[in-house]
Design an enzyme around this catalytic site. Sequence first.
Site, short mmCIF file in Angstrom:
data_model
loop_
_atom_site.label_atom_id
_atom_site.label_comp_id
_atom_site.label_asym_id
_atom_site.label_seq_id
_atom_site.Cartn_x
_atom_site.Cartn_y
_atom_site.Cartn_z
CG ASP A 79 -2.02 1.27 1.23
OD1 ASP A 79 -2.35 1.56 0.40
OD2 ASP A 79 -1.83 1.90 2.47
CG ASP A 101 -4.28 -1.54 2.86
OD1 ASP A 101 -4.74 -0.96 1.93
OD2 ASP A 101 -3.29 -1.32 3.56
#
Length: 796
Positions: free
Chosen positions: A489, A698
């Site tokens: 990420d 996430d």
Amino acid sequence: MAEKGVCSLCGEALPDEPLRQRVGAETKLFCSAGCRRAYGDVHSEPAKSEVAALSGKRRALGQLFLNTEQTAYFSVQGMYCAGCAATAENILRRQQGVSQVEVNFAGERGRIEYDPEQTDLAAALRKLERLGYQAQLLSDDKQQQAELRQERTLLQLLTAAAFGMQVMVIYLVQLYPLYAAQQFDSPTVRGLQYLVWALATPILFVGGWSILQGAWRATLAATATMDTLVAVGTGAAYSYSVYITLVGGGEVYFDSVAMIVTFIMLGRYLERIGGAQARKDIRHLLQLQPTDAWRRAGGEWQKTAAALLAPGDQILIKPGERVPADARIVEGEAALDEALLTGEATPVNKGPGAEIFAGAIVSDEALVAEVVRPLADGRLAQITRIVEQTLNVKPPIQRLADRAAAYFAFAIFACALLTFLGWWLTGAGVAQALLAAVAVLVVACPCALGLATPLALAVALGRTSRAGVLVRNAVALETASTVQRVVFDKTGTLTRGRLSVTAAVTVAQPPLEQSMAEQAMAPEELLCLAAAVEQYSEHPLAKAILRACPHTPAPAGQFKVTRGLGAGATVGAQQVKAGSARFLAIDAECPLFSQAQAHSARGETVVWVSVDANVAGFIALRDEPDAQAAATLRQLAAEGITAVLLSGDNPHTTAAIAQELGLAEHAGDASPQDKAERIRQWQAQGLRVAMVGDGVNDAPALAQADLSITVAGGTDVAGESSDVVLTQRDLTLVPWFIALARRTRRTIVQNLGWAFAYNLLAVPLAAFGLISPIIAAAAMATSSLLVVGNSLRLRR
């Protein structure tokens, strides 16, 4: 009356003000409310009568409709090989109400799932103690007996070696030459045989006591271990030699008994030292738990048990002492050593207002702090529970090795029997057939097979816990060793997550209320309007916008977040949204589109703001790449692993950050579901994928990945659901962990390969008489030591 100063349940020292409870005609004293409640549940008359009244049918129904099972962790000491762990498992699994048991030899830890209504846990563990193991619940803080066990093994080795040397001198100087001259019944030979019998007896029954004890335990558990093989082999040689000594007319093999026991005990002692080194890092972590604390009571500092501290208590930590509970500093400033908690190598300076964790060592100055969490809920307790849980979960490769070792001993017994029959039926004497069978029993090494995996895992897990990497299950080590692609990420992972607002751009005539239609919205108004929405979000972007708002944001209602895209809320009478261009459906027709593109091209993140479905402007934020990001990506590339950046940010910002870090593969405008779908596609191609994120948005991608890694942003490491948690912000730990996992897997494969190859070669050689029992004992001990030494290389 309870023993003075000792808890009636756990046997620990009582605090200054113990808890009391009347049980029958006696008053019991307890160190904590938990001990008092547990004792009352088990020993009170109503509880006993209620349990006694339950029929088997009612218990079965209760088990069917109510999940009454509990899990307990315990330590098991006195195990000499992996077969001992299997023996302990079999004994406990047979107890009523026990559904599952796992005992880890390398970690000297166990886990048991049981029904407290049917299982007396203390009585079950006492069954292990009667077999010579020292078993106790990990909640008990009894003094460790590791040094005593090591001394006991050393004394057995010295006994075997001292008497064994005398036996071998007699054989080498006198018996071997006399046997070569066929003088089996001479008075000298008969006298010497009685002498070596006398010398060999303490070797077997004192020096080899742990071998005989281990074989007896295995017999009671209806299984077979290395101890069983050695005990049967030495017992057969000893018994045959006693018979020949009494009747005369042949050779005696007390030399084999002496050397087998000596070699086995030498190997066992060296294994114990090596195993202690392997468990050293984990033992240090588990022993960080403080026992005492200085608590302010009535204006004075009084010593009390750390377990009795409660939130709000003021405590004093003196220089050189460990912090007894998670707390916040009230007075003083000092350097704290948190190496075994966070992996941070150098002491960290902390002053008033800073949070400190249980187990950290205060280096130089005294501190006064206020407890924020009790000991049982602190960071150290969470880490300890994670490590213990990981040690007691066997990965697939260890389960396979355990199953192989379980059948191995029985296969060796069959080989020994066939060897004896083969030599005897082909015309060899009983003595020669017996020696060949004994050599088969002794040369086989199931211990090396059982040690191959758990010892390497214990060393690896010790290293990860020291470095600040918490592995939540041992399977993660196996998975990490096969990872081919790592997905990152962006915000808060490859970047620092500490964003700052660089610009707030508004449209010339914002679509506000009619009375304000001809006025331009000031940048501060745009910031605070967005902050009103973002004040309920935990995303790094939201926190940065809140920091940039010059005053307290207005209250908002009907807050709703669309994960990975943005959020909306009602501010006054207006519907306000803040998020990505995709979230607000921004296209090239927007008058601010080109300006936003220019900010994105510089690597800035753009958050669009709309009021009542009309664009009000955008906020540009800058987040610098993490200091270790570039080094992390280079190290992954050196390992042959492809790194990918998937971000919910716009593609231009994502591309700018990727270019700055040298990342070739990247994608922007990726929602959490998009990330999970991309990972699923790579997995469909046969790739093993790891996901590294901050855990904020996430979750789908982390759940989809074969290996999930998060950076713990706070103290609640137990709250993380990923496979691996980094307790400090150091991305280089990702390639370090993967490299360690690969080394661990190679070590395990080497250990298993050696164990199988050794046995496949050594057993046939012994069966054909090419290896004597003495050489077999030396070879077997060497095989185990090679596995131990190979595993210890992981500590470097």
